[in-house]
Motif scaffolding. Structure first.
Motif, short mmCIF file in Angstrom:
data_model
loop_
_atom_site.label_atom_id
_atom_site.label_comp_id
_atom_site.label_asym_id
_atom_site.label_seq_id
_atom_site.Cartn_x
_atom_site.Cartn_y
_atom_site.Cartn_z
N CYS A 53 -5.24 33.32 46.24
CA CYS A 53 -4.34 32.72 45.26
C CYS A 53 -5.13 32.03 44.15
O CYS A 53 -6.16 31.39 44.41
CB CYS A 53 -3.44 31.71 45.97
N TYR A 54 -4.64 32.15 42.92
CA TYR A 54 -5.29 31.53 41.76
C TYR A 54 -4.24 30.79 40.94
O TYR A 54 -3.05 30.83 41.24
CB TYR A 54 -5.97 32.60 40.90
N LYS A 55 -4.69 30.10 39.92
CA LYS A 55 -3.77 29.34 39.07
C LYS A 55 -4.15 29.53 37.61
O LYS A 55 -5.33 29.45 37.26
CB LYS A 55 -3.79 27.84 39.41
N LEU A 56 -3.15 29.80 36.79
CA LEU A 56 -3.37 29.93 35.36
C LEU A 56 -3.19 28.58 34.68
O LEU A 56 -2.43 27.73 35.16
CB LEU A 56 -2.37 30.94 34.76
N ASP A 57 -3.86 28.38 33.58
CA ASP A 57 -3.80 27.10 32.87
C ASP A 57 -2.56 27.08 31.97
O ASP A 57 -2.65 27.23 30.75
CB ASP A 57 -5.07 26.90 32.04
N ILE A 58 -1.40 26.90 32.60
CA ILE A 58 -0.14 26.87 31.87
C ILE A 58 0.88 26.09 32.70
O ILE A 58 0.80 26.04 33.92
CB ILE A 58 0.36 28.31 31.59
N LYS A 59 1.82 25.47 32.02
CA LYS A 59 2.81 24.64 32.71
C LYS A 59 3.95 25.45 33.33
O LYS A 59 4.69 24.95 34.16
CB LYS A 59 3.38 23.60 31.74
N GLU A 60 4.11 26.69 32.92
CA GLU A 60 5.19 27.52 33.45
C GLU A 60 5.04 27.70 34.96
O GLU A 60 3.93 27.82 35.48
CB GLU A 60 5.17 28.90 32.77
N ASP A 61 6.16 27.71 35.67
CA ASP A 61 6.12 27.96 37.10
C ASP A 61 5.56 29.35 37.37
O ASP A 61 6.05 30.34 36.82
CB ASP A 61 7.54 27.87 37.70
N HIS A 62 4.56 29.42 38.24
CA HIS A 62 3.96 30.72 38.54
C HIS A 62 3.06 30.64 39.76
O HIS A 62 2.65 29.56 40.19
CB HIS A 62 3.12 31.22 37.35
N ILE A 63 2.77 31.80 40.31
CA ILE A 63 1.74 32.00 41.33
C ILE A 63 1.03 33.29 40.95
O ILE A 63 1.67 34.29 40.65
CB ILE A 63 2.34 32.17 42.74
N ILE A 64 -0.30 33.29 40.96
CA ILE A 64 -1.05 34.52 40.71
C ILE A 64 -1.87 34.83 41.96
O ILE A 64 -2.59 33.97 42.48
CB ILE A 64 -1.94 34.43 39.45
N LEU A 65 -1.74 36.07 42.44
CA LEU A 65 -2.37 36.49 43.68
C LEU A 65 -3.18 37.76 43.47
O LEU A 65 -2.90 38.53 42.55
CB LEU A 65 -1.29 36.77 44.74
N GLU A 66 -4.14 37.98 44.35
CA GLU A 66 -4.83 39.27 44.32
C GLU A 66 -3.83 40.36 44.68
O GLU A 66 -2.89 40.13 45.44
CB GLU A 66 -6.01 39.28 45.28
N ASP A 67 -4.02 41.52 44.13
CA ASP A 67 -3.13 42.65 44.41
C ASP A 67 -3.57 43.32 45.71
O ASP A 67 -4.61 43.97 45.77
CB ASP A 67 -3.18 43.65 43.25
N LEU A 68 -2.78 43.16 46.76
CA LEU A 68 -3.14 43.70 48.07
C LEU A 68 -3.14 45.22 48.10
O LEU A 68 -3.73 45.83 49.01
CB LEU A 68 -2.19 43.15 49.14
N LYS A 69 -2.49 45.83 47.14
CA LYS A 69 -2.46 47.30 47.08
C LYS A 69 -3.87 47.87 47.00
O LYS A 69 -4.16 48.93 47.56
CB LYS A 69 -1.63 47.75 45.88
N ALA A 70 -4.75 47.15 46.32
CA ALA A 70 -6.13 47.61 46.17
C ALA A 70 -6.89 47.61 47.49
O ALA A 70 -7.93 48.26 47.62
CB ALA A 70 -6.86 46.73 45.15
N LYS A 71 -6.37 46.87 48.49
CA LYS A 71 -7.02 46.81 49.80
C LYS A 71 -6.31 47.70 50.82
O LYS A 71 -6.56 47.58 52.02
CB LYS A 71 -7.04 45.36 50.31
N GLY A 72 -5.43 48.56 50.35
CA GLY A 72 -4.76 49.47 51.26
C GLY A 72 -3.50 48.92 51.89
O GLY A 72 -3.00 49.49 52.87
N PHE A 73 -2.98 47.83 51.35
CA PHE A 73 -1.75 47.26 51.88
C PHE A 73 -0.53 47.88 51.19
O PHE A 73 -0.58 48.20 49.99
CB PHE A 73 -1.71 45.74 51.65
N ARG A 74 0.54 48.00 51.93
CA ARG A 74 1.81 48.43 51.35
C ARG A 74 2.95 47.94 52.25
O ARG A 74 2.76 47.72 53.46
CB ARG A 74 1.86 49.95 51.20
#
Length: 292
Positions: A128-149
């Motif tokens: 999980c990461y965080k963008l420098d902005i006040k808007e509600d959000h969550i940024i995550l790694e895309d698990l699809k790249a690791k073979g998840f579905r």
């Protein structure tokens, strides 16, 4: 120039989702990052998926310091800009985005560290990461790249997948109980989750908004007449039942519950031969410490 594109179908990409907003995240996560070459945003869920937030897939092509290129993708979760979302979540002090970020960056990491100390490598979800902005959000790694579905929710799970989910939940519950024994109680917002006076309105909105769709769905099931009226009559006091279930009994064995563990909130990892490797839980918004 990087471009901000979205599919003609699906959710509208918020105006604040721009390439430059991801610069710091790319610097932190991509070794030898130099600059963005291409930036694309598209819907991150399948048609028919039912989430209270908007999920977007952010695909970025970057140039590295050695002049080679690399493709990276993230999953961006944002708030819906709708009257229904505002009525349900807008007036509550319980911020699902702050809670989920706290779960990913603090609680999940504590659990992983405990398992590592015990000699096991256990993962529970995406980074999980965080963008420098006040808007509600969550940024995550895309698990699809690791073979998840995800699985096909209408088809359900076979024995192998069911056991994998139960194993992951058992690992989570064990770690959550051990964490309390070692470090003491969780912060108040995790101990009670939505089950506070501030969260009552949100729970009421969610439950009362769902019951009409549940009843409509029941009408399509053969033999629904047996229980339909009982469910319909429960509508007036369903909040009382939900509230009772959510209360913590200190004399019981309590663990940190997911509170929303269903097929759309589970991802499965496969190898190139389509063999099941691992299971991750997603949507860490509604956790609460209570009895199983």
């Amino acid at each position: 120039m990087p471009s901000n594109n979205s599919s003609s179908k699906g959710p509208v990409v918020p105006d604040w989702v721009k390439p430059e907003l991801f610069e710091q995240t790319l610097k932190d996560t991509v070794k030898n990052y130099k600059k963005i070459l291409k930036f694309k945003v598209s819907p991150g869920t399948r048609p028919g998926d039912n989430y209270v937030t908007i999920m977007l897939r952010v695909e970025v092509d970057v140039e590295l310091t050695d002049n080679t290129t690399k493709s990276i993708s993230y999953m961006l979760k944002t708030a819906r800009k709708s009257a229904e979302y505002g009525e349900t979540f807008g007036n509550s002090e319980f911020n699902i985005f702050d809670t989920e970020r706290d779960m990913f960056t603090n609680v999940v990491q504590e659990f992983k560290d405990m398992y590592k100390k015990a000699g096991l490598e256990v993962e529970f979800g995406a980074k999980c990461y965080k963008l420098d902005i006040k808007e509600d959000h969550i940024i995550l790694e895309d698990l699809k790249a690791k073979g998840f579905r995800p699985t096909e929710r209408l088809a359900g799970l076979n024995k192998e997948h069911t056991l994998s989910v139960l194993k992951k939940l058992a690992q989570w519950h064990a770690a959550s109980a051990t964490r309390v024994a070692v470090k003491g109680p969780y912060p108040e917002h995790l101990n009670k989750g939505l089950f506070t006076e501030e969260g009552k309105a949100l729970l009421k909105g969610l439950s009362e908004g769902a019951i009409k769709y549940i009843l409509k769905s029941y009408e399509t099931i053969e033999g629904h007449e047996v229980y339909y009226e009982a469910v319909k009559n429960m509508k007036e006091h369903i909040m009382d039942h939900i509230w009772q279930v959510g209360q913590v009994d200190p004399n019981e064995f309590n663990v940190l519950n997911h509170n929303d563990c269903w097929l759309s909130n589970i991802m499965f990892q496969y190898d190139e031969q389509n063999q099941l490797l691992d299971t991750y839980l997603v949507d860490y918004q509604l956790y609460q410490n209570k009895r199983i």
